[in-house]
Design a protein around this motif. Structure first.
Motif, PDB file in Angstrom:
ATOM      1  N   LEU A 190       0.811  -1.217   0.000  1.00 30.21           N
ATOM      2  CA  LEU A 190       0.000   0.000   0.000  1.00 30.21           C
ATOM      3  C   LEU A 190       0.848   1.273   0.000  1.00 30.21           C
ATOM      4  CD1 LEU A 190      -2.865  -1.012   2.483  1.00 30.21           C
ATOM      5  CD2 LEU A 190      -2.830  -1.111  -0.023  1.00 30.21           C
ATOM      6  N   LEU A 194       0.776   4.103  -2.847  1.00 31.37           N
ATOM      7  CA  LEU A 194       0.416   5.491  -2.544  1.00 31.37           C
ATOM      8  C   LEU A 194       1.468   6.456  -3.093  1.00 31.37           C
ATOM      9  CD1 LEU A 194      -1.394   7.539  -1.101  1.00 31.37           C
ATOM     10  CD2 LEU A 194      -0.072   7.120   0.995  1.00 31.37           C
ATOM     11  N   ALA A 197       0.847   6.783  -6.717  1.00 30.55           N
ATOM     12  CA  ALA A 197      -0.347   7.591  -6.953  1.00 30.55           C
ATOM     13  C   ALA A 197      -0.065   9.078  -6.750  1.00 30.55           C
ATOM     14  CB  ALA A 197      -1.476   7.127  -6.036  1.00 30.55           C
TER      15      ALA A 197
END
Length: 204
Positions: A190, A194, A197
């Motif tokens: 994750l 992130l 992103a």
């Protein structure tokens, strides 16, 4: 008089028993010290990576910013783990937030245990040639595997000792163990996603 002495004796014995019950075992103290030293050493390795710009050049240069963020995240987690270990074996540890401490200890144990098992499985796949080759197993990978196993053992010994001293709180123990894979997924999957992103680094 004899009854008074008995009462005093009983009170002293009770106080000694209470003191003994809140004291960490020798094994837990040794495990905590070894775990702290190991975590500090591994955190130092990450700091050296940052200080020397290890990822600033070469094939991983495009990911340098993201790797830097992950490096400092891991340093913070290792230092936090060291603090938890030392606090958990102090004499006053059982008096403050025992549920939280139990959760953290068992969560750390579970996280390192899952990571160690995953690394062993990866090494087995490489060694047998199912994927990759034995040449892909390097010294750094072996060191991280041994580190994960050692940290799992240290946190396990300390977690058992602490749980014994706080009368085995089932809910935070189970929550810590179940939360371990989630924490590991957050760190390995994750967090990088992130960063991608947010544009900190390109897609993996």
């Amino acid at each position: 008089m004899s009854s008074a002495r008995s009462a005093v004796g009983s009170g002293s014995e009770g106080a000694e028993a209470t003191s003994a019950s809140t004291a960490a075992s020798t094994a837990a103290m040794v495990a905590a010290v070894l775990g702290v030293l190991g975590l500090l050493a591994f955190a130092a390795v990450n700091i050296v990576f940052e200080g020397t710009g290890r990822f600033a050049a070469g094939p991983l240069a495009a990911y340098a910013s993201g790797l830097s963020v992950m490096n400092w995240l891991v340093v913070g987690l290792k230092l936090f783990g060291a603090v938890v270990l030392m606090l958990s074996v102090s004499r006053r540890a059982t008096a403050f937030a025992p549920n939280t401490m139990t959760l953290l200890l068992w969560g750390a144990f579970g996280t390192f245990a899952v990571y160690a098992l995953g690394t062993v499985a990866e090494a087995a796949v490489l060694a047998t040639g199912i994927a990759g080759s034995p040449d892909d197993i390097d010294a750094a990978g072996v060191a991280y595997l041994l580190g994960a196993v050692s940290f799992a053992a240290c946190f396990g010994v300390v977690a058992i000792s602490y749980s014994r001293r706080t009368r085995w709180r089932a809910v935070p123990i189970v929550a810590g163990l179940l939360g371990a894979p989630i924490l590991l997924a957050g760190i390995l999957v994750l967090a990088p996603a992130l960063l991608v992103a947010l544009g900190v680094m390109p897609p993996l």
